[in-house]
Design an enzyme around this catalytic site. Structure first.
Site, PDB file in Angstrom:
ATOM      1  N   TYR A  16       0.703  -1.157   0.144  1.00 33.28           N
ATOM      2  CA  TYR A  16      -0.057   0.070  -0.190  1.00 33.28           C
ATOM      3  C   TYR A  16       0.755   1.165  -0.049  1.00 33.28           C
ATOM      4  O   TYR A  16       0.245   2.335   0.001  1.00 33.28           O
ATOM      5  CB  TYR A  16      -0.927   0.011   1.186  1.00 33.28           C
ATOM      6  CG  TYR A  16      -2.026  -1.234   1.386  1.00 33.28           C
ATOM      7  CD1 TYR A  16      -3.132  -1.092   0.645  1.00 33.28           C
ATOM      8  CD2 TYR A  16      -1.898  -2.242   2.101  1.00 33.28           C
ATOM      9  CE1 TYR A  16      -3.844  -2.022   0.679  1.00 33.28           C
ATOM     10  CE2 TYR A  16      -2.718  -3.265   2.196  1.00 33.28           C
ATOM     11  CZ  TYR A  16      -3.847  -3.124   1.387  1.00 33.28           C
ATOM     12  OH  TYR A  16      -4.814  -4.089   1.586  1.00 33.28           O
ATOM     13  N   HIS A  21      -4.478   6.823  -0.854  1.00 36.25           N
ATOM     14  CA  HIS A  21      -4.613   6.714   0.385  1.00 36.25           C
ATOM     15  C   HIS A  21      -3.800   6.693   1.540  1.00 36.25           C
ATOM     16  O   HIS A  21      -3.955   6.812   2.792  1.00 36.25           O
ATOM     17  CB  HIS A  21      -5.442   5.089   0.638  1.00 36.25           C
ATOM     18  CG  HIS A  21      -6.826   5.289   0.989  1.00 36.25           C
ATOM     19  ND1 HIS A  21      -7.578   6.435   1.457  1.00 36.25           N
ATOM     20  CD2 HIS A  21      -7.666   4.365   1.735  1.00 36.25           C
ATOM     21  CE1 HIS A  21      -8.811   6.298   1.746  1.00 36.25           C
ATOM     22  NE2 HIS A  21      -8.917   4.906   2.162  1.00 36.25           N
ATOM     23  N   PHE A  66      -5.664  -1.047   9.531  1.00 40.96           N
ATOM     24  CA  PHE A  66      -6.102  -0.669   8.036  1.00 40.96           C
ATOM     25  C   PHE A  66      -6.755   0.631   8.390  1.00 40.96           C
ATOM     26  O   PHE A  66      -7.264   0.898   9.426  1.00 40.96           O
ATOM     27  CB  PHE A  66      -6.962  -1.792   7.347  1.00 40.96           C
ATOM     28  CG  PHE A  66      -6.129  -2.949   6.873  1.00 40.96           C
ATOM     29  CD1 PHE A  66      -5.311  -2.685   5.843  1.00 40.96           C
ATOM     30  CD2 PHE A  66      -5.774  -3.919   7.678  1.00 40.96           C
ATOM     31  CE1 PHE A  66      -4.399  -3.566   5.406  1.00 40.96           C
ATOM     32  CE2 PHE A  66      -4.707  -4.953   7.408  1.00 40.96           C
ATOM     33  CZ  PHE A  66      -4.175  -4.932   5.902  1.00 40.96           C
ATOM     34  N   ASN A  68      -9.634   1.823   7.674  1.00 39.62           N
ATOM     35  CA  ASN A  68     -11.077   1.732   8.168  1.00 39.62           C
ATOM     36  C   ASN A  68     -11.314   1.454   9.654  1.00 39.62           C
ATOM     37  O   ASN A  68     -12.073   1.503  10.158  1.00 39.62           O
ATOM     38  CB  ASN A  68     -12.135   0.904   7.382  1.00 39.62           C
ATOM     39  CG  ASN A  68     -11.743  -0.390   7.153  1.00 39.62           C
ATOM     40  OD1 ASN A  68     -10.666  -0.786   7.837  1.00 39.62           O
ATOM     41  ND2 ASN A  68     -12.458  -1.395   6.626  1.00 39.62           N
ATOM     42  N   ASN A 114     -13.313   6.392   5.092  1.00 43.99           N
ATOM     43  CA  ASN A 114     -13.713   5.486   6.015  1.00 43.99           C
ATOM     44  C   ASN A 114     -12.652   5.814   7.255  1.00 43.99           C
ATOM     45  O   ASN A 114     -12.919   5.413   8.437  1.00 43.99           O
ATOM     46  CB  ASN A 114     -13.446   4.085   5.579  1.00 43.99           C
ATOM     47  CG  ASN A 114     -14.442   3.839   4.529  1.00 43.99           C
ATOM     48  OD1 ASN A 114     -15.621   4.325   4.886  1.00 43.99           O
ATOM     49  ND2 ASN A 114     -14.255   2.820   3.812  1.00 43.99           N
TER      50      ASN A 114
END
Length: 189
Positions: A16, A21, A66, A68, A114
């Protein structure tokens, strides 16, 4: 007490690392380098660096959860370090701002983000500070969730370091000069 909690939002792990994000993590890495320290694992499920930045004591943090589920670690850090919400700063990616633009604000909704939704729910308030790093809107009909989980484009990567650096400048201005003064500088450009 002049302690600030500055949290960058992102997803853990190398797959990631370059995602839109993870703009919050990227900004926090720059701030950590400026503070001259390294992140260390903290029991709140975050990587933390305690140091000084812009003349203030800071706790820089990157949740290991994570995106969220970011709220749990943020609340844990706020409680552990006893930081009032007016000194909690969350750095995150923002779809509704053009790539590289930086906007600062206190409070507001989560706008479908989120990570922000989780932080607001866990803290029990929306009244924390936000440093919003623009990632722009997805092209065509691409789903926003898919867009933010993709790496920045080749064209964006050319200026990404500069833009991330500017967002780190905005965090420092927020800490040293306050919200309104920082907005006057960073919203003008």
């Amino acid at each position: 007490m002049d302690l600030w909690l500055v949290v960058g939002l992102g997803n853990p792990g190398p797959s990631y690392a370059g995602n839109r994000h993870n703009a919050g993590f990227m900004v926090l890495d720059v701030l950590a380098a400026r503070a001259g320290g390294r992140f260390k694992s903290h029991r709140s499920r975050a990587d933390v660096l305690e140091g000084r930045l812009a003349g203030s004591r800071v706790v820089l943090a990157k949740p290991r959860s994570f995106m969220n589920e970011s709220g749990g670690p943020v609340k844990g850090l706020r409680d552990f370090f006893k930081v009032p919400e007016e000194r909690v700063v969350v750095v995150h990616d923002e779809l509704d701002i053009p790539f590289g633009a930086v906007r600062l604000k206190r409070g507001g909704g989560d706008n479908g983000h989120n990570g922000l939704r989780s932080v607001t729910r866990s803290l029990g308030t929306k009244e924390y500070l936000r440093v919003r790093f623009g990632v722009g809107r997805p092209p065509g009909r691409m789903d926003a969730a898919a867009f933010v989980l993709k790496d920045f484009s080749a064209a964006e990567r050319k200026s990404l370091d500069l833009e991330v650096d500017r967002a780190a400048d905005a965090v420092e201005a927020l800490l040293s000069d306050g919200l309104e003064a920082a907005q006057n500088v960073f919203h003008a450009g």
